[in-house]
Design an enzyme around this catalytic site. Structure first.
Site, PDB file in Angstrom:
ATOM      1  N   ARG A  37       6.193   9.166   6.033  1.00  0.00           N
ATOM      2  CA  ARG A  37       5.549  10.084   5.239  1.00  0.00           C
ATOM      3  C   ARG A  37       4.383  10.970   5.762  1.00  0.00           C
ATOM      4  O   ARG A  37       3.813  10.288   6.753  1.00  0.00           O
ATOM      5  CB  ARG A  37       5.111   9.796   3.783  1.00  0.00           C
ATOM      6  CG  ARG A  37       6.406   9.166   2.914  1.00  0.00           C
ATOM      7  CD  ARG A  37       5.804   8.445   1.634  1.00  0.00           C
ATOM      8  NE  ARG A  37       5.484   7.396   1.756  1.00  0.00           N
ATOM      9  CZ  ARG A  37       4.901   6.627   0.868  1.00  0.00           C
ATOM     10  NH1 ARG A  37       4.880   6.813  -0.424  1.00  0.00           N
ATOM     11  NH2 ARG A  37       4.447   5.313   1.076  1.00  0.00           N
TER      12      ARG A  37
ATOM     13  N   LYS B  86      -0.838   6.741   2.506  1.00  0.00           N
ATOM     14  CA  LYS B  86      -1.011   5.306   2.387  1.00  0.00           C
ATOM     15  C   LYS B  86      -2.490   4.851   2.645  1.00  0.00           C
ATOM     16  O   LYS B  86      -3.063   5.795   3.222  1.00  0.00           O
ATOM     17  CB  LYS B  86      -0.344   4.362   3.240  1.00  0.00           C
ATOM     18  CG  LYS B  86       1.222   4.400   2.835  1.00  0.00           C
ATOM     19  CD  LYS B  86       1.484   4.041   1.522  1.00  0.00           C
ATOM     20  CE  LYS B  86       1.176   2.518   1.159  1.00  0.00           C
ATOM     21  NZ  LYS B  86       1.079   2.130  -0.270  1.00  0.00           N
TER      22      LYS B  86
ATOM     23  N   TYR C 176      -3.480   7.611  -1.552  1.00  0.00           N
ATOM     24  CA  TYR C 176      -3.449   6.135  -2.179  1.00  0.00           C
ATOM     25  C   TYR C 176      -4.280   5.206  -1.746  1.00  0.00           C
ATOM     26  O   TYR C 176      -4.461   5.332  -0.744  1.00  0.00           O
ATOM     27  CB  TYR C 176      -1.872   5.728  -2.238  1.00  0.00           C
ATOM     28  CG  TYR C 176      -0.771   6.735  -3.112  1.00  0.00           C
ATOM     29  CD1 TYR C 176      -0.991   6.692  -4.374  1.00  0.00           C
ATOM     30  CD2 TYR C 176       0.077   7.248  -2.487  1.00  0.00           C
ATOM     31  CE1 TYR C 176       0.298   7.227  -4.948  1.00  0.00           C
ATOM     32  CE2 TYR C 176       0.985   8.109  -3.069  1.00  0.00           C
ATOM     33  CZ  TYR C 176       0.828   7.985  -4.397  1.00  0.00           C
ATOM     34  OH  TYR C 176       2.041   8.628  -5.057  1.00  0.00           O
TER      35      TYR C 176
ATOM     36  N   HIS D 299      -4.970   1.643  -3.823  1.00  0.00           N
ATOM     37  CA  HIS D 299      -4.593   0.605  -4.320  1.00  0.00           C
ATOM     38  C   HIS D 299      -5.393  -0.614  -4.068  1.00  0.00           C
ATOM     39  O   HIS D 299      -5.184  -1.634  -3.384  1.00  0.00           O
ATOM     40  CB  HIS D 299      -3.023   0.069  -3.900  1.00  0.00           C
ATOM     41  CG  HIS D 299      -2.124   1.152  -4.435  1.00  0.00           C
ATOM     42  ND1 HIS D 299      -1.830   1.142  -5.652  1.00  0.00           N
ATOM     43  CD2 HIS D 299      -1.348   2.007  -3.717  1.00  0.00           C
ATOM     44  CE1 HIS D 299      -0.703   1.913  -5.556  1.00  0.00           C
ATOM     45  NE2 HIS D 299      -0.381   2.566  -4.470  1.00  0.00           N
TER      46      HIS D 299
ATOM     47  N   GLU E 206      -3.441   7.094  -7.290  1.00  0.00           N
ATOM     48  CA  GLU E 206      -2.669   6.274  -8.393  1.00  0.00           C
ATOM     49  C   GLU E 206      -3.694   6.202  -9.620  1.00  0.00           C
ATOM     50  O   GLU E 206      -2.960   5.810 -10.758  1.00  0.00           O
ATOM     51  CB  GLU E 206      -2.472   5.026  -7.955  1.00  0.00           C
ATOM     52  CG  GLU E 206      -3.693   4.205  -7.521  1.00  0.00           C
ATOM     53  CD  GLU E 206      -4.226   4.079  -6.222  1.00  0.00           C
ATOM     54  OE1 GLU E 206      -5.037   3.124  -5.817  1.00  0.00           O
ATOM     55  OE2 GLU E 206      -3.744   5.248  -5.481  1.00  0.00           O
TER      56      GLU E 206
ATOM     57  N   ASP F 127       2.203  -3.094  -4.377  1.00  0.00           N
ATOM     58  CA  ASP F 127       0.784  -2.599  -3.937  1.00  0.00           C
ATOM     59  C   ASP F 127      -0.180  -2.771  -4.689  1.00  0.00           C
ATOM     60  O   ASP F 127      -1.602  -3.002  -4.216  1.00  0.00           O
ATOM     61  CB  ASP F 127       1.153  -0.698  -4.258  1.00  0.00           C
ATOM     62  CG  ASP F 127       1.696  -0.313  -2.895  1.00  0.00           C
ATOM     63  OD1 ASP F 127       1.527  -0.918  -1.856  1.00  0.00           O
ATOM     64  OD2 ASP F 127       2.162   1.006  -2.942  1.00  0.00           O
TER      65      ASP F 127
END
Length: 380
Positions: free
Chosen positions: A15, A74, A93, A95, A117, A269
């Site tokens: 991505r 990510k 993101y 996490h 998130e 995750d």
């Protein structure tokens, strides 16, 4: 504002943080966009596609040195975290709850770190997590069905069976976005599907959505133990926003499961909701524990990069435009839902679930914003 989009470097992550169309929108608003060479190749967007809309193609060192805001997909890897500095904004993101190393590095960087998130919506929910949850929920069934094949170590079952042969039993733990999308795919493939959740409203909604084609069960430890004993495929789809996932299936429970049964942990995750879960990659996605096949890929949507990137950009671009147009501090102060996405700023944790998971102190976003210096890094 100068916005940089580096190439993702996590294993088999295809991505990209900005599509050419998103870059064009930012440029139309008067902003400068830097794209690392080759960043969009995983979605079929070459450097020329970005240059055609006015973006500049550059190397990763120049991008991190010059960009005021870094847009990714990510969580930043260690080498990327080392490039961040005070005055920069990271929008991706994160996490963080199960990842103290990343938390520590982001705090040390002094960067303002907004996690997709934990951004909220006026009507509730997590709008920047939702599209990837939709993708991951649907992929969980594809991945689980493949892992059930004998060649993968599974029970050798076709998810939907055939006339005269019963379909596989699929248990979905959690009736949120991931769980509903997993149930939708599993029902479509003809499986025998049960969803567990602790919200009566959620269970009623699922019953209505699927017109009784999905069993709904109130989630208790007893119900979970009973259902997993005969399950062929278990999908872990539990989310506590920003926090570590609860461990719902212990290793001792595996002994009562059918040999070759498959468990797909979509919550990996956030640390995973099975005691025996550990992160895997698309390069080596499955492993076996006590005869049970585990699929725990931490970036599942990366396997369908084009679909995922466009779905993600549809959700993330409006907030990014506000960050670029207003400046990050003003954008955060003006929007409580974007502010909910602030996880680290000024060297401090600003997300309570992350702090709780790691036993660290935290400060409210409002407190840190009152003293936050978001001056841009010097151009290089």
């Amino acid at each position: 504002m100068r916005i940089g989009c580096p190439k993702e470097i996590k294993t088999h992550e295809y991505r990209v943080g900005l599509t050419p169309e998103s870059a064009a929108e930012l440029i139309a608003h008067g902003h400068e966009v830097l794209i690392e060479a080759g960043a969009g190749l995983g979605i079929g967007a070459d450097d020329a596609a970005y240059q055609a809309v006015g973006a500049q193609i550059t190397d990763v060192d120049t991008l991190f040195a010059r960009a005021e805001t870094i847009v990714k997909v990510k969580e930043p890897q260690a080498v990327e975290r080392a490039r961040l500095r005070a005055g920069q904004t990271l929008y991706t993101y994160l996490h963080l709850a199960p990842d103290p190393d990343q938390t520590r590095d982001l705090m040390a960087s002094g960067a303002t770190c907004i996690a997709y998130e934990t951004v909220t919506a006026p009507g509730g929910g997590l709008p920047l997590l939702r599209p990837m949850s939709q993708v991951a929920g649907r992929m969980a069934i594809q991945a689980g069905a493949h892992a059930l094949e004998k060649a993968q170590g599974g029970r050798g079952m076709l998810l939907g069976g055939v006339p005269g042969v019963a379909p596989a039993k699929v248990i979905v733990i959690g009736g949120g976005v991931v769980g509903r999308n997993a149930a939708q795919m599993a029902v479509g493939m003809g499986a025998d599907v049960t969803v567990l959740d602790r919200s009566h409203d959620v269970l009623e909604d699922i019953d209505r959505q699927f017109n009784g084609r999905v069993r709904t069960v109130y989630s208790t430890a007893t119900a979970l133990a009973e259902l997993t004993r005969t399950a062929d495929l278990v999908i872990g789809a539990v989310l506590i926003p920003g926090a570590a996932a609860p461990k719902l299936i212990s290793r001792t429970m595996l002994a009562d499961m059918l040999p070759g049964a498959v468990m797909v942990d979509v919550a990996i995750d956030q640390g995973g909701c099975f005691e025996t879960s550990r992160p895997t990659t698309h390069a080596d996605p499955i492993y076996e524990v006590d005869g049970i096949i585990h699929y725990c890929v931490a970036n599942m949507p990366g396997g369908v990069a084009r679909t995922s990137t466009y779905a993600l950009n549809n959700a993330t671009l409006p907030h990014l435009l506000r960050i670029a147009d207003k400046g990050v501090k003003a954008a955060l102060e003006a929007d409580p839902h974007l502010r909910a996405g602030l996880n680290v700023a000024g060297g401090r944790i600003t997300c309570a679930p992350v702090a709780d998971a790691q036993g660290l102190d935290w400060i409210t976003p409002e407190e840190v914003l009152a003293h936050l210096d978001t001056a841009a890094p010097a151009a290089a």
